[in-house]
Design a protein around this motif. Structure first.
Motif, mmCIF file in Angstrom:
data_model
loop_
_atom_site.group_PDB
_atom_site.id
_atom_site.type_symbol
_atom_site.label_atom_id
_atom_site.label_comp_id
_atom_site.label_asym_id
_atom_site.label_seq_id
_atom_site.Cartn_x
_atom_site.Cartn_y
_atom_site.Cartn_z
ATOM 1 N N PHE A 54 0.832 -1.202 0.000
ATOM 2 C CA PHE A 54 0.000 0.000 0.000
ATOM 3 C C PHE A 54 0.868 1.253 0.000
ATOM 4 N N ILE A 55 0.221 2.357 -0.303
ATOM 5 C CA ILE A 55 0.859 3.682 -0.260
ATOM 6 C C ILE A 55 0.034 4.576 0.634
ATOM 7 N N SER A 56 0.724 5.325 1.485
ATOM 8 C CA SER A 56 0.088 6.326 2.347
ATOM 9 C C SER A 56 0.703 7.680 2.006
ATOM 10 N N ALA A 57 -0.147 8.674 1.753
ATOM 11 C CA ALA A 57 0.390 9.957 1.301
ATOM 12 C C ALA A 57 -0.415 11.130 1.832
ATOM 13 N N ASN A 58 0.270 12.046 2.493
ATOM 14 C CA ASN A 58 -0.313 13.354 2.772
ATOM 15 C C ASN A 58 -0.096 14.176 1.504
ATOM 16 N N VAL A 59 -1.180 14.434 0.795
ATOM 17 C CA VAL A 59 -1.053 15.029 -0.546
ATOM 18 C C VAL A 59 -0.856 16.541 -0.517
ATOM 19 N N ALA B 225 9.384 17.447 2.426
ATOM 20 C CA ALA B 225 9.836 16.748 1.231
ATOM 21 C C ALA B 225 10.904 17.517 0.465
ATOM 22 N N ARG B 226 10.894 18.836 0.574
ATOM 23 C CA ARG B 226 11.806 19.655 -0.241
ATOM 24 C C ARG B 226 13.138 19.935 0.443
ATOM 25 N N TYR B 227 13.221 19.687 1.745
ATOM 26 C CA TYR B 227 14.432 20.043 2.476
ATOM 27 C C TYR B 227 14.995 18.812 3.168
ATOM 28 N N LEU C 96 17.773 18.150 4.682
ATOM 29 C CA LEU C 96 18.430 18.308 5.979
ATOM 30 C C LEU C 96 17.443 18.629 7.093
ATOM 31 N N LEU C 97 16.253 19.068 6.740
ATOM 32 C CA LEU C 97 15.218 19.378 7.722
ATOM 33 C C LEU C 97 14.024 18.441 7.511
ATOM 34 N N ARG C 98 14.301 17.164 7.445
ATOM 35 C CA ARG C 98 13.257 16.182 7.179
ATOM 36 C C ARG C 98 13.054 15.319 8.423
ATOM 37 N N PHE C 99 11.786 15.202 8.850
ATOM 38 C CA PHE C 99 11.448 14.495 10.078
ATOM 39 C C PHE C 99 10.600 13.259 9.771
ATOM 40 N N PRO C 100 10.730 12.197 10.554
ATOM 41 C CA PRO C 100 9.910 10.990 10.363
ATOM 42 C C PRO C 100 8.587 11.085 11.112
ATOM 43 N N GLU D 283 9.128 8.885 -4.404
ATOM 44 C CA GLU D 283 9.498 10.195 -4.938
ATOM 45 C C GLU D 283 8.424 11.240 -4.660
ATOM 46 N N ASN D 284 8.857 12.476 -4.577
ATOM 47 C CA ASN D 284 7.960 13.600 -4.304
ATOM 48 C C ASN D 284 7.048 13.845 -5.503
ATOM 49 N N PHE D 285 5.785 14.157 -5.224
ATOM 50 C CA PHE D 285 4.830 14.450 -6.299
ATOM 51 C C PHE D 285 4.259 15.865 -6.146
ATOM 52 N N GLY D 286 4.978 16.726 -5.411
ATOM 53 C CA GLY D 286 4.541 18.108 -5.258
ATOM 54 C C GLY D 286 4.041 18.456 -3.871
ATOM 55 N N SER D 287 3.849 17.450 -3.017
ATOM 56 C CA SER D 287 3.391 17.674 -1.645
ATOM 57 C C SER D 287 4.562 18.084 -0.760
ATOM 58 N N ASP D 288 4.257 18.509 0.470
ATOM 59 C CA ASP D 288 5.314 18.776 1.448
ATOM 60 C C ASP D 288 5.699 17.510 2.207
ATOM 61 N N HIS D 289 4.995 16.401 1.965
ATOM 62 C CA HIS D 289 5.322 15.093 2.540
ATOM 63 C C HIS D 289 5.717 14.139 1.421
ATOM 64 N N LEU D 290 6.689 13.287 1.684
ATOM 65 C CA LEU D 290 6.968 12.178 0.785
ATOM 66 C C LEU D 290 5.973 11.048 1.052
ATOM 67 N N PRO D 291 5.519 10.355 0.028
ATOM 68 C CA PRO D 291 4.625 9.210 0.257
ATOM 69 C C PRO D 291 5.389 8.031 0.842
ATOM 70 N N VAL D 292 4.683 7.195 1.585
ATOM 71 C CA VAL D 292 5.268 6.006 2.202
ATOM 72 C C VAL D 292 4.737 4.769 1.499
ATOM 73 N N TYR D 293 5.656 3.873 1.147
ATOM 74 C CA TYR D 293 5.316 2.612 0.491
ATOM 75 C C TYR D 293 5.617 1.466 1.445
ATOM 76 N N CYS D 294 4.695 0.522 1.563
ATOM 77 C CA CYS D 294 4.899 -0.624 2.450
ATOM 78 C C CYS D 294 4.459 -1.912 1.762
ATOM 79 N N GLU D 295 5.277 -2.945 1.917
ATOM 80 C CA GLU D 295 4.934 -4.287 1.453
ATOM 81 C C GLU D 295 4.925 -5.214 2.664
ATOM 82 N N PHE D 296 3.890 -6.019 2.812
ATOM 83 C CA PHE D 296 3.756 -6.868 4.000
ATOM 84 C C PHE D 296 3.020 -8.151 3.669
#
Length: 360
Positions: A100-105, A275-277, A279-283, A302-315
């Protein structure tokens, strides 16, 4: 150079002490987001101490910095590959691989096509969007043919959520645990090979100078979710923009109250914001799962224009493998009482948010 060194030492001391103070105001909670950056700055300042002109007491300061570095590193090393954890192989009794993918768009991001192409590229079994409003819902309409099962909470206050799935949704609920404008979703699904599981999507408000003054609603919402999760007897995944970090007090209480596992331990930070910085990226986009869910892969995309990177998970799901039982930590009676207090404080807090938020 000496003055800069002293200022850095004082700053690092303050940034270390503030999160230790269990106060909900954002001044105390925001510094814990930057623990990774603080640790690197401590190391840089320690090196700086070797090149400045020798001063009286310099080695006291250097020893103090070393102690700070050890303190922070002791916490952070758990979220690296240096921390030993068991590797789990998929067995014939387990489910097939799911992803699945989780994304703050980011509600005001207009690059809808980039996100839709991201979904088409990775072709997840299901995906969650946060901050998705009516414009985002309309933009994602073409994906509905491929993802016929949906659950939508369309809001214009930056807390909307949309869930799309190829896997059949048996039941879907929207919870408003602490406020009537902050939703979380509970999705019950069953795979084609007969494995049932529950997916929770969360996005509580952050403590910050521009949003909520305190972390009360965030903590109350997360711990309410944890209580709900604990009562579910199926495999569970909780995912979303927690606006929190895994080592914070409320995250630890969430994990212990819910009896879930943090998959970042022994893996990586999976930092997502900003997503854009780099050195200032937090988990702060976190994930937790029950002991019968086994994570094969967890990473950012990869970034799609949001301020968050999307998260990909396989389980995969395995009911017969009990190797992860030892990773479950449970809350003490004192911690349970603390969690209940946080939940009540979250319900009593007035977020005073606008129903329609515009970009300014």
């Amino acid at each position: 150079m000496w003055i800069i060194y002293i200022i850095l030492v004082i700053l690092l001391l303050v940034l270390t002490i503030l999160p230790k103070i269990q106060h909900s105001h954002w001044i105390f909670r925001v510094p814990e987001f930057a623990k990774i950056q603080v640790t690197f700055l401590i190391f840089f300042t320690f090196l700086l101490g070797f090149i400045i002109d020798s001063k009286e007491y310099i080695w006291y300061y250097q020893g103090f910095l070393l102690a700070l570095f050890v303190h922070h590193s002791h916490i952070l090393i758990r979220y690296t590959r240096l921390y030993p954890v068991k590797k789990h192989k998929q067995r014939y009794k387990s489910s097939g691989k799911l992803h699945f993918i989780s994304a703050n768009v980011y509600q005001f991001n207009k690059e809808y096509d980039r996100f839709c192409k991201l979904i088409e590229k990775y072709s997840p079994d299901f995906f969650l969007t946060m901050e998705s409003n009516s414009d985002w819902e309309k933009a994602m309409t073409p994906l509905e043919k491929e993802y016929p099962y949906q659950h939508k909470v369309t809001l214009e206050n930056t807390y909307g959520m949309h869930f799309y799935s190829r896997i059949e949704i048996k039941e879907a609920r929207t919870h408003y645990f602490v406020a009537d404008d902050i939703p979380s979703i509970e999705i019950h699904m069953k795979t084609s090979d007969g494995f049932s599981f529950v997916f929770f999507g969360v996005h509580p408000p952050p403590p910050s100078p521009t949003e909520e003054e305190t972390s009360k609603e965030r903590d109350g919402d997360l711990l309410s979710t944890a209580k709900r999760v604990k009562d579910i007897k199926k495999p569970v995944i909780v995912v979303g923009d927690f606006n929190n970090v895994a080592w914070s007090r409320s995250s630890i209480l969430f994990r212990k109250t819910s009896h879930l596992i943090d998959p970042r331990v022994g893996h990586s930070f999976v930092s997502t914001f900003h997503a854009r910085y780099r050195l200032l990226r937090f988990p702060i986009d976190l994930m937790f799962h029950s002991e019968d869910i086994f994570i094969k892969q967890l990473k950012t995309l990869e970034n799609f224009g949001s301020d968050h990177l999307p998260v990909y998970c396989e389980f995969f799901i395995d009911h017969h493998n009990d190797e992860q039982e030892e990773l479950i930590e449970t809350a003490t009676s004192e911690e349970k009482a603390e969690a209940e207090i946080m939940i009540e404080e979250g319900k009593q807090e007035d977020g005073n948010r606008e129903a329609i938020v515009t970009e300014e």
